[in-house]
Design a protein around this motif. Structure first.
Motif, PDB file in Angstrom:
ATOM      1  N   UNK A 117     -30.120  51.668-141.140  1.00 22.15           N
ATOM      2  CA  UNK A 117     -30.372  52.148-142.501  1.00 22.15           C
ATOM      3  C   UNK A 117     -29.734  53.515-142.726  1.00 22.15           C
ATOM      4  N   UNK A 118     -29.380  53.781-143.956  1.00 27.60           N
ATOM      5  CA  UNK A 118     -28.727  55.035-144.316  1.00 27.60           C
ATOM      6  C   UNK A 118     -29.668  56.222-144.088  1.00 27.60           C
ATOM      7  N   UNK A 119     -29.119  57.281-143.471  1.00 32.12           N
ATOM      8  CA  UNK A 119     -29.888  58.515-143.251  1.00 32.12           C
ATOM      9  C   UNK A 119     -29.310  59.706-144.003  1.00 32.12           C
ATOM     10  N   UNK A 120     -27.991  59.890-143.921  1.00 30.32           N
ATOM     11  CA  UNK A 120     -27.412  61.062-144.593  1.00 30.32           C
ATOM     12  C   UNK A 120     -25.906  60.901-144.756  1.00 30.32           C
ATOM     13  N   UNK A 431     -19.101  62.477-143.530  1.00 28.95           N
ATOM     14  CA  UNK A 431     -19.597  61.793-142.341  1.00 28.95           C
ATOM     15  C   UNK A 431     -20.862  61.047-142.718  1.00 28.95           C
ATOM     16  N   UNK A 432     -20.806  59.732-142.658  1.00 28.14           N
ATOM     17  CA  UNK A 432     -21.973  58.893-142.946  1.00 28.14           C
ATOM     18  C   UNK A 432     -22.789  58.702-141.680  1.00 28.14           C
ATOM     19  N   UNK A 433     -24.104  58.806-141.811  1.00 25.81           N
ATOM     20  CA  UNK A 433     -25.012  58.645-140.676  1.00 25.81           C
ATOM     21  C   UNK A 433     -26.021  57.552-140.993  1.00 25.81           C
ATOM     22  N   UNK A 434     -26.121  56.568-140.089  1.00 22.48           N
ATOM     23  CA  UNK A 434     -27.078  55.478-140.222  1.00 22.48           C
ATOM     24  C   UNK A 434     -27.971  55.437-138.982  1.00 22.48           C
ATOM     25  N   UNK A 435     -29.234  55.090-139.184  1.00 19.28           N
ATOM     26  CA  UNK A 435     -30.186  55.025-138.083  1.00 19.28           C
ATOM     27  C   UNK A 435     -30.652  53.603-137.836  1.00 19.28           C
TER      28      UNK A 435
END
Length: 447
Positions: A117-120, A431-435
């Motif tokens: 899922x998307x985080x930041x 920078x896309x961050x997903x968890x």
């Protein structure tokens, strides 16, 4: 890439300009998308980028676009613009119509899974692409530590405290601070990084003239640098860091001069050197270190003996040149990514044909990663899409990450908790961050 020489590379990169805003659009100070003035200076781009805010998971849940694009201010919707991109994006092919031909044999998969899922979205960290065909420029060494390329520098980004640090700047010159046999005696002038690889101990980068630059993360300065070859068009296409069975740290460099070289990072000496019939664009070593996948400027992929360099099997199926490969941690299956818009899954126990042919949406598959637990495979297209496949479903189920911009690289953290994706674009570079999402059973909750 052996047929691209000198100015030809620059011409290709002009045609497939990875630094232009998505289809010529940018945001003004009020975050409205406007048409870019071709005379806009890059310094203005950098200043404007820092004015744009990040997007958090809470923002996304409240309906904000994960990249901060204000679609409500535009004359078209996200859906209509997505359709336009699908229809008009120009995928680069060495063999004409390879993508269209490969479509006929692709596996039908079920879209809609949610594994990460998307985080930041961090707008202040902007990655860049040095060569439009090479996209291994983002590396996560932990869930909080990411390394990425920005022009002539390798940056470290801490997702924990939001600080970026310049780790290695190769603009101007590079010279080793340590003296070792084989270390280059003079400096490299205006070295440009074509590819990189990072683990928790070492950062290695390759250059456009066969340069190899190594830096230990716990030491000051450059540990080692050399020219791996003096051939024309000797770009270093890919690097891999690994530990041998004895625990020694080694690296593998894949080159346009048709060579694959293995270096010992204790002595900084060339350990092995294998040559092939075409430019090698990527090499992946099996978990046990005995086999290697070799892909490059040929439709076939090779499985070779990592000790002797002897070809064990030539795998047929792709219709264009390949630039990505990866082993499943199980050591039995591996994947190859190709400009025909497909990723093929192979079983080393039966290589007569690929097990699965996975299809991209608009572009070449330029980066492939397995999670360290072997549960997921991610494949990145050249732009706009990263697909995450559930391996337990036999690759039948996938999650599609949908955004706008060229993909400079992607990397799972070693603990599989986080997936980072670098987007290269003057306006939307970030920078896309997903968890990772975990499904805990009732008994798990009692532990």
């Amino acid at each position: 890439m052996s047929h691209h020489h000198g100015g030809d590379v620059e011409e290709m990169e002009d045609e497939y300009d990875m630094n232009e805003p998505v289809d010529g659009m940018e945001e003004d100070e009020d975050q409205e998308l406007v048409v870019r003035d071709s005379d806009t200076e890059e310094e203005d781009d950098e200043e404007q980028l820092h004015k744009l805010s990040d997007t958090s998971a809470a923002d996304a849940r409240s309906g904000k676009d994960i990249q901060g694009i204000t679609w409500e201010n535009l004359e078209f919707t996200r859906e209509s613009y997505r359709q336009t991109r699908l229809e008009e994006y120009k995928n680069y092919e060495n063999i004409p119509n390879s993508g269209e031909a490969a479509k006929k044999v692709c596996k039908s998969t079920e879209k809609g899974g949610t594994y990460y899922e998307f985080r930041r979205n961090t707008r202040s960290v902007k990655s860049s692409i040095a060569h439009f065909q090479l996209r291994n420029l983002v590396w996560a060494t932990s869930k909080h530590d990411v390394y990425l390329l920005l022009h002539y520098s390798v940056l470290h980004w801490s997702a924990l405290n939001g600080v970026d640090t310049d780790i290695m700047d190769v603009h101007g010159y590079v010279a080793p601070s340590e003296k070792h046999p084989g270390s280059f005696s003079e400096v490299f002038f205006r070295t440009q990084i074509s590819t990189m690889a990072v683990n928790d101990k070492l950062l290695v980068a390759g250059g456009y003239q066969g340069e190899l630059i190594c830096k230990h993360l716990d030491r000051e300065g450059i540990s080692f640098c050399c020219r791996t070859t003096f051939d024309d068009n000797a770009i270093t296409n890919a690097l891999e860091i690994f530990n041998t069975s004895s625990g020694a740290l080694h690296i593998i460099a894949s080159s346009n001069d048709c060579g694959v070289r293995e270096y010992d990072m204790e002595s900084y000496r060339l350990y092995k050197h294998f040559r092939f019939d075409w430019a090698v664009n990527h090499t992946s070593l099996s978990p046990d270190g005995k086999l290697a996948i070799i892909v490059g400027d040929d439709t076939d992929a090779l499985l070779v003996d990592a000790n002797s360099g002897k070809t064990i099997h030539s795998m047929k199926g792709h219709l264009d040149y390949s630039f990505a490969s990866a082993w499943n941690p199980d050591g039995r299956t591996f994947a190859t990514g190709n400009q025909d818009k497909t990723c093929r899954i192979w079983d080393a126990r039966n290589l007569s044909q690929s097990v699965h042919v996975l299809r991209g949406n608009i572009g070449a598959i330029r980066s492939i990663r397995f999670t360290s637990d072997g549960q997921f495979l991610s494949m990145a297209e050249a732009a706009d899409f990263v697909h995450i496949f559930d391996i337990k479903s036999d690759y039948n189920k996938r999650q599609e990450l949908d955004f706008f911009g060229e993909v400079s690289g992607m990397s799972f953290s070693p603990d599989t908790d986080t997936l980072y994706i670098g987007i290269s674009d003057r306006t939307f570079g970030s920078l896309l961050q997903f968890g990772r999402l975990y499904n805990y059973s009732y008994l798990d909750s009692l532990l």
